[in-house]
Design a protein around this motif. Structure first.
Motif, PDB file in Angstrom:
ATOM      1  N   UNK A 286       0.989  -1.511  -0.316  1.00  0.00           N
ATOM      2  CA  UNK A 286      -0.061   0.140   0.085  1.00  0.00           C
ATOM      3  C   UNK A 286       1.331   1.306   0.181  1.00  0.00           C
ATOM      4  N   UNK A 287      -0.200   2.424  -0.350  1.00  0.00           N
ATOM      5  CA  UNK A 287       0.573   3.397  -0.657  1.00  0.00           C
ATOM      6  C   UNK A 287       1.872   3.604   0.901  1.00  0.00           C
ATOM      7  N   UNK A 288       0.844   3.882   2.017  1.00  0.00           N
ATOM      8  CA  UNK A 288       1.179   4.715   3.288  1.00  0.00           C
ATOM      9  C   UNK A 288       1.929   3.300   3.961  1.00  0.00           C
ATOM     10  N   UNK A 289       2.826   1.970   3.257  1.00  0.00           N
ATOM     11  CA  UNK A 289       3.447   1.379   3.616  1.00  0.00           C
ATOM     12  C   UNK A 289       5.048   1.580   3.154  1.00  0.00           C
ATOM     13  N   UNK A 290       4.856   1.820   1.401  1.00  0.00           N
ATOM     14  CA  UNK A 290       5.753   2.555   1.235  1.00  0.00           C
ATOM     15  C   UNK A 290       6.377   3.385   1.288  1.00  0.00           C
ATOM     16  N   UNK A 291       5.268   4.454   2.070  1.00  0.00           N
ATOM     17  CA  UNK A 291       6.022   5.841   2.112  1.00  0.00           C
ATOM     18  C   UNK A 291       6.772   5.710   3.994  1.00  0.00           C
ATOM     19  N   UNK A 292       5.550   5.311   4.197  1.00  0.00           N
ATOM     20  CA  UNK A 292       6.895   4.869   5.522  1.00  0.00           C
ATOM     21  C   UNK A 292       7.795   4.085   5.312  1.00  0.00           C
ATOM     22  N   UNK A 293       8.332   3.253   4.524  1.00  0.00           N
ATOM     23  CA  UNK A 293       9.714   3.270   4.225  1.00  0.00           C
ATOM     24  C   UNK A 293      10.357   3.635   3.309  1.00  0.00           C
ATOM     25  N   UNK A 294       9.634   4.537   2.718  1.00  0.00           N
ATOM     26  CA  UNK A 294      11.347   5.393   2.182  1.00  0.00           C
ATOM     27  C   UNK A 294      11.133   6.696   3.373  1.00  0.00           C
ATOM     28  N   UNK A 295      10.256   6.902   4.330  1.00  0.00           N
ATOM     29  CA  UNK A 295      10.284   7.350   5.666  1.00  0.00           C
ATOM     30  C   UNK A 295      11.067   7.853   5.981  1.00  0.00           C
ATOM     31  N   UNK A 296      11.665   6.296   7.025  1.00  0.00           N
ATOM     32  CA  UNK A 296      11.669   5.839   7.826  1.00  0.00           C
ATOM     33  C   UNK A 296      13.670   5.651   7.929  1.00  0.00           C
ATOM     34  N   UNK A 297      14.283   5.862   7.220  1.00  0.00           N
ATOM     35  CA  UNK A 297      15.595   6.761   7.357  1.00  0.00           C
ATOM     36  C   UNK A 297      15.881   8.023   7.668  1.00  0.00           C
ATOM     37  N   UNK A 298      17.651   8.466   7.906  1.00  0.00           N
ATOM     38  CA  UNK A 298      17.112   9.723   8.735  1.00  0.00           C
ATOM     39  C   UNK A 298      17.430   9.896   6.870  1.00  0.00           C
ATOM     40  N   UNK A 299      16.757  11.639   6.434  1.00  0.00           N
ATOM     41  CA  UNK A 299      17.306  11.328   4.751  1.00  0.00           C
ATOM     42  C   UNK A 299      18.449  12.309   4.765  1.00  0.00           C
ATOM     43  N   UNK A 300      19.392  12.203   5.398  1.00  0.00           N
ATOM     44  CA  UNK A 300      20.742  12.100   4.497  1.00  0.00           C
ATOM     45  C   UNK A 300      21.258  10.389   4.487  1.00  0.00           C
TER      46      UNK A 300
END
Ligand SMILES: [Zn+2]
Length: 462
Positions: A286-300
């Motif tokens: 789901x979109x919410x899961x892909x978002x969680x995956x992409x957002x969970x690492x530090x942005x740097x």
């Protein structure tokens, strides 16, 4: 909460207290997509990372103006147009739409304004007039306009390079350029290519010029934050700075860059295949899961992509979602989100999402204990704090944007198709082949493809 936000600035290579230019307001310019192919997950990571920044600034009380441009004229778009045998603008619109859909599926808030490059040619011409008038740029007479890099007082400080170390551009043709390192602000029209008139001849803008002109048009001469992927630091952002500072503008106070999604340690690129396109991946999570995956690492931090890691992130997310649903059941309502002090502290440290997620995990542990003990006030506190955190991360399962894809659309669809297939099997068993075929045709008309295999009947959406 706003008092202690610290952000890493690529320009100073330091984490420092964030000080907005105007109290209570933040202007952000994020380099958007060159719309020439469907987005893969590497493309949308910066959208997600900077959406978290924007949400956190908003939650911290700032009024945020968020600009993300669309580069809708570019060599790659022209190549694609030739390849697909459709007009360049049709290519740009097709893939701009694909990006918009991907952002929406990932709950990336629409920017305050989303300027297209081709809508800002006037501002680009004005900027070139200014740069030519003050001697920073020159038009050699062939229709091109170049920035004179030897004229610059400071150049390449963002990427920490020296002009002398800079390799000459691949086209070291000095017929028109004064220095091989001068870069094009404007490119003379080639036959058949789209072009716009200027005092120096018809042509089209260089990519760097577009962003300087659009950032200035929407955020003014000096603004708070300029963002983009790491790969944009050089030459794109260096050249944006060179143009804008030569115009006498302060330009961006803080430069923020998100790291890449890598595959086998390399920057994810189009050549790695279509399987990592956002719309392909959204067939399995789901979109919410892909978002969680992409957002969970530090942005740097680089994120090394694997389907196993994506699956693990989905499972972790579903645990949190499961807790929120159980809490909602026992409380009889979903508590409004609140920001816990631990989460706030982590986010204020240059958006330390991994630390913030450890805080969320601890809140959930306490919440689960409270659930087992029937301690409803503590369940309420935990659910509210988790919801508050998920809101900032753009992953609140109760967010209406996820309503249609919430609690696994696929499961519901699976159940309905299974039901229809059972009816078809029953019709066959009673030798009512007309009814069986009618069911199959009706399913097919809805775009569901049925395949009878030795392992049973499979279905997919065409
Ligand atoms: Zn840009």
């Amino acid at each position: 909460m706003s008092a202690h936000l610290k952000l890493y600035n690529t320009a100073t290579r330091q984490v420092a207290d964030f000080q907005p230019l105007k109290p209570g307001q933040v202007g952000i310019y994020l380099c958007g997509a060159t719309v020439q192919a469907p987005p893969h997950i590497g493309h949308v990571r910066s959208g997600v990372n900077f959406d978290i920044l924007r949400r956190w600034l908003t939650a911290s009380g700032f009024d945020v103006t968020f600009i993300r441009n669309v580069t809708d004229i570019d060599d790659k778009i022209l190549h694609k147009a030739a390849h697909e045998e459709i007009p360049w603008w049709a290519v740009a619109q097709k893939y701009e739409r694909a990006f918009t859909e991907a952002y929406r599926a990932l709950n990336v808030l629409p920017p305050t304004y989303e300027p297209r490059a081709t809508g800002h040619i006037t501002q680009m011409v004005e900027l070139m007039e200014l740069l030519i008038a003050n001697g920073s740029a020159y038009a050699p007479g062939n229709g091109d306009v170049y920035l004179d890099v030897r004229h610059l007082k400071s150049y390449l400080t963002l990427s920490n390079q020296k002009l002398d170390d800079l390799q000459s551009a691949e086209d070291a043709d000095l017929t028109y350029k004064k220095d091989p390192r001068d870069f094009a602000l404007w490119k003379a029209a080639k036959p058949g290519d789209p072009s716009w008139p200027t005092p120096w001849g018809a042509g089209r803008p260089g990519w760097h010029l577009e962003c300087s002109a659009m950032a200035h048009a929407y955020l003014g001469e000096t603004f708070d934050i300029h963002g983009g992927g790491l790969d944009l630091i050089f030459p794109h952002h260096e050249n944006e700075i060179a143009q804008s500072e030569s115009a006498g503008w302060g330009f961006a106070n803080i430069w923020m860059h998100n790291a890449w999604v890598t595959a086998s340690g390399e920057k994810m690129s189009k050549s790695l295949g279509n399987s990592l396109q956002v719309h392909e991946i959204l067939k399995s999570v789901r979109g919410i899961e892909l978002r969680w995956y992409l957002g969970s690492a530090h942005y740097r931090s680089m994120t090394e992509f694997s389907f196993a890691a994506l699956e693990e992130a989905s499972v972790n997310f579903r645990r949190i979602e499961g807790f929120l649903k159980r809490a909602t059941d026992v409380l009889g309502e979903t508590p409004e989100g609140v920001i816990s002090s631990g989460f706030s502290e982590a986010m204020n440290e240059d958006l330390a999402v991994p630390t913030a997620l450890a805080v969320v995990a601890e809140i959930m542990r306490l919440g689960n204990t409270a659930l087992s003990a029937g301690d409803l006030p503590s369940v309420r506190v935990a659910a509210a704090e988790i919801r508050g955190a998920l809101n900032i991360l753009g992953c609140d399962p109760f967010d209406p944007i996820f309503a249609t894809s919430n609690s696994s659309n696929t499961d519901v669809l699976d159940g309905l198709v299974a039901l229809a297939l059972e009816q078809r099997a029953a019709a066959r068993d009673r030798k009512d082949f007309a009814a069986a075929d009618a069911i199959r045709d009706q399913i097919a008309a809805l775009g569901v493809v049925i395949e009878d295999t030795s392992a049973g009947t499979r279905w997919s959406i065409s």
